[in-house]
Design an enzyme around this catalytic site. Structure first.
Site, short mmCIF file in Angstrom:
data_model
loop_
_atom_site.label_atom_id
_atom_site.label_comp_id
_atom_site.label_asym_id
_atom_site.label_seq_id
_atom_site.Cartn_x
_atom_site.Cartn_y
_atom_site.Cartn_z
N ALA A 44 7.28 -5.79 4.66
CA ALA A 44 7.19 -6.50 5.93
C ALA A 44 6.21 -7.64 5.82
O ALA A 44 5.39 -7.68 4.89
CB ALA A 44 6.73 -5.53 7.03
N TYR A 45 6.29 -8.53 6.78
CA TYR A 45 5.25 -9.55 6.95
C TYR A 45 4.14 -8.84 7.72
O TYR A 45 4.30 -8.52 8.90
CB TYR A 45 5.81 -10.74 7.74
N THR A 46 3.01 -8.55 7.05
CA THR A 46 1.99 -7.67 7.66
C THR A 46 0.70 -8.40 8.04
O THR A 46 -0.25 -7.76 8.48
CB THR A 46 1.64 -6.51 6.69
N LEU A 75 13.08 -10.64 1.42
CA LEU A 75 13.56 -10.47 2.79
C LEU A 75 13.73 -11.79 3.53
O LEU A 75 14.36 -11.84 4.58
CB LEU A 75 12.61 -9.54 3.57
N TYR A 124 3.23 -10.41 15.48
CA TYR A 124 3.52 -9.35 14.52
C TYR A 124 4.13 -8.14 15.24
O TYR A 124 5.18 -7.62 14.83
CB TYR A 124 2.23 -8.94 13.79
N LYS A 137 7.94 -6.68 14.76
CA LYS A 137 8.22 -5.31 14.30
C LYS A 137 9.07 -4.58 15.35
O LYS A 137 9.95 -3.79 15.00
CB LYS A 137 6.91 -4.56 14.03
N GLN A 156 0.83 -1.21 0.00
CA GLN A 156 0.00 0.00 0.00
C GLN A 156 0.86 1.26 0.00
O GLN A 156 0.61 2.21 -0.74
CB GLN A 156 -0.85 0.06 1.26
N THR A 177 5.12 0.12 13.53
CA THR A 177 3.68 0.01 13.79
C THR A 177 3.29 0.42 15.21
O THR A 177 4.09 0.30 16.15
CB THR A 177 3.24 -1.45 13.54
N ASP A 178 2.03 0.81 15.34
CA ASP A 178 1.42 1.07 16.65
C ASP A 178 1.31 -0.23 17.47
O ASP A 178 1.18 -0.18 18.68
CB ASP A 178 0.03 1.69 16.47
N1 LIG Z 1 -1.18 -1.87 7.05
C1 LIG Z 1 -1.23 -1.28 8.23
O1 LIG Z 1 -2.32 -0.99 8.75
C2 LIG Z 1 0.03 -0.92 8.95
C3 LIG Z 1 -0.05 -0.29 10.19
C4 LIG Z 1 1.12 0.09 10.84
C5 LIG Z 1 2.35 -0.16 10.26
N2 LIG Z 1 2.41 -0.80 9.07
C6 LIG Z 1 3.73 -1.04 8.47
O2 LIG Z 1 3.81 -0.25 7.32
C7 LIG Z 1 4.61 -0.88 6.32
C8 LIG Z 1 3.86 -0.88 5.00
O3 LIG Z 1 2.62 -1.51 5.20
P1 LIG Z 1 1.63 -1.77 3.98
O4 LIG Z 1 0.26 -1.80 4.54
O5 LIG Z 1 1.99 -0.87 2.86
O6 LIG Z 1 2.05 -3.28 3.60
P2 LIG Z 1 1.33 -4.27 2.62
O7 LIG Z 1 0.40 -3.56 1.72
O8 LIG Z 1 0.83 -5.41 3.44
O9 LIG Z 1 2.55 -4.77 1.74
C9 LIG Z 1 3.59 -5.49 2.30
C10 LIG Z 1 4.77 -5.35 1.38
O10 LIG Z 1 5.82 -6.15 1.91
C11 LIG Z 1 6.34 -6.92 0.85
N3 LIG Z 1 6.90 -8.17 1.34
C12 LIG Z 1 6.31 -9.10 2.15
N4 LIG Z 1 7.14 -10.13 2.32
C13 LIG Z 1 8.27 -9.85 1.62
C14 LIG Z 1 9.49 -10.53 1.40
N5 LIG Z 1 9.71 -11.73 1.92
N6 LIG Z 1 10.43 -9.94 0.64
C15 LIG Z 1 10.20 -8.74 0.07
N7 LIG Z 1 9.08 -8.04 0.22
C16 LIG Z 1 8.12 -8.60 0.99
C17 LIG Z 1 5.16 -7.20 -0.07
O11 LIG Z 1 5.68 -7.60 -1.30
P3 LIG Z 1 4.82 -7.79 -2.65
O12 LIG Z 1 4.75 -6.41 -3.20
O13 LIG Z 1 5.66 -8.71 -3.45
O14 LIG Z 1 3.50 -8.36 -2.23
C18 LIG Z 1 4.47 -5.85 -0.05
O15 LIG Z 1 5.07 -4.99 -0.97
C19 LIG Z 1 4.95 -2.25 6.88
O16 LIG Z 1 6.25 -2.20 7.37
C20 LIG Z 1 3.96 -2.46 8.01
O17 LIG Z 1 4.50 -3.27 9.03
C21 LIG Z 1 1.28 -1.18 8.38
#
Ligand SMILES: NC(=O)c1ccc[n+]([C@@H]2O[C@H](COP(=O)([O-])OP(=O)(O)OC[C@H]3O[C@@H](n4cnc5c(N)ncnc54)[C@H](OP(=O)(O)O)[C@@H]3O)[C@@H](O)[C@H]2O)c1
Length: 296
Positions: free
Chosen positions: A61-63, A38, A126, A130, A13, A102-103
């Site tokens: 990340a692993y999300t 990763l 998770y 993180k 995202q 993350t929160d």
């Molecule tokens: N979503 C939330 O509500 C939230 C809240 C707080 C913090 N965060 C943090 O914000 C960051 C971005 O979140 P997001 O929502 O944008 O994430 P997301 O949409 O779930 O996407 C996760 C990304 O990580 C990549 N990924 C997962 N496993 C991987 C691996 N083994 N090697 C390389 N890439 C890998 C995925 O690759 P692909 O493109 O190949 O699928 C994707 O691009 C993360 O660090 C997450 O922990 C998220």
């Protein structure tokens, strides 16, 4: 001069939101699977080096919060060892890293918004992965910003807004948890803030600009409040909407525990960087409109 931001994760995202900012002062290059995986830290360095970053944004990340409870080794490998490999690359290249966290590093027992100096006490795999990732990144390189954000939504990937829009198509009433408090955050708003942060980090060596920062949508909500606003948007856009049945966490069991309060205070980011996040209620219509673009 154009700032070259290299972001990990091709279809996440945050990555897609960064890529769509369309700013003429910034070039965003996404690196990810299959070349950079990763799970295989040795794949990280050369791919990032070849992309020639001025600043690295470590977003991949692993999300999958619930699945992490069943796959702790994988979550830890990606969020700790994978994150460390990105940080080592930043150190080797002498460039700053913005590591997204993350929160969910917090337990949720505090009643006020969390500040950067609050103790982390994650209650899920998770959150723990993180938190361990943050600690390792900070140990590897001083030239870091650890950016904790929360409840991200966008037109891309999977998120709460997309789920609610989809559920409203086939349900008149949707049950939503009303006793977890957090700050919904537009990925587009986060992406804009990241560019401002990256530009300053790249231009200034000042240590005040480094460290942990919180960045989330201004104002807080429960998931049920969040859903109400999403349904207001679908109603205004003239597509089928739904109403909210407010339930408790007990009524909606999940594999992973979530903090009851994970509201983040943006005050440090505002005072150090001058970055101000919009109210989440103001940004949400843009995302809902984009999600529904072929139906309105
Ligand atoms: N979503 C939330 O509500 C939230 C809240 C707080 C913090 N965060 C943090 O914000 C960051 C971005 O979140 P997001 O929502 O944008 O994430 P997301 O949409 O779930 O996407 C996760 C990304 O990580 C990549 N990924 C997962 N496993 C991987 C691996 N083994 N090697 C390389 N890439 C890998 C995925 O690759 P692909 O493109 O190949 O699928 C994707 O691009 C993360 O660090 C997450 O922990 C998220």
């Amino acid at each position: 001069m154009t700032l070259r931001i290299v972001v990990t994760g091709k279809y996440g995202q945050l990555t897609q939101s960064l890529q769509r900012l369309g700013r003429c002062d910034t070039q965003v290059v996404a690196v990810g699977r299959p070349e950079l995986n990763l799970e295989n830290p040795s794949s990280v360095r050369s791919v990032i080096e070849d992309a020639r970053p001025d600043v690295i944004v470590s977003a991949a990340a692993y999300t999958a919060v619930d699945q992490a409870e069943e796959n702790p080794e994988l979550a830890l490998a990606i969020n700790v060892e994978g994150a460390a490999a990105v940080a080592k690359t930043a150190l080797g290249l002498g460039v700053p890293i913005v590591h997204i966290s993350t929160d969910y590093v917090f337990s949720g027992e505090k009643t006020l918004p969390y500040v950067e100096t609050d103790v982390c006490d994650p209650i899920s795999i998770y959150g723990s992965s993180k938190f361990q990732g943050e600690q390792l990144v900070a140990k590897i390189t001083d030239n870091h910003v650890i950016l904790r954000t929360s409840w991200i939504y966008s037109p891309f990937g999977s998120n709460f807004v997309k789920t609610m829009v989809r559920l409203a198509e086939t349900n008149d009433v949707v049950r939503v948890v009303d006793d977890q408090y957090g700050c919904p955050s537009s990925a587009n708003d986060i992406a804009n803030a990241i560019v401002s942060i990256a530009a300053k980090l790249s231009a200034e060596k000042n240590s005040d600009l480094r460290g942990i920062f919180h960045l989330s949508g201004n104002n807080s909500a429960t998931w049920a409040d969040f859903a109400e606003v999403i349904f207001d948007c679908t109603r205004k856009l003239g597509v089928k909407s739904a109403s909210v049945d407010r339930i408790t966490t007990k009524d909606y069991p999940t594999l992973a525990k979530r903090p009851a309060n994970s509201r983040l205070s943006n005050e440090k980011l505002h005072s150090v960087y001058g970055v101000y996040m919009p109210d989440w209620q103001k940004s949400i219509m843009i995302a809902v409109r984009a999600i529904l673009h072929d139906k309105i």
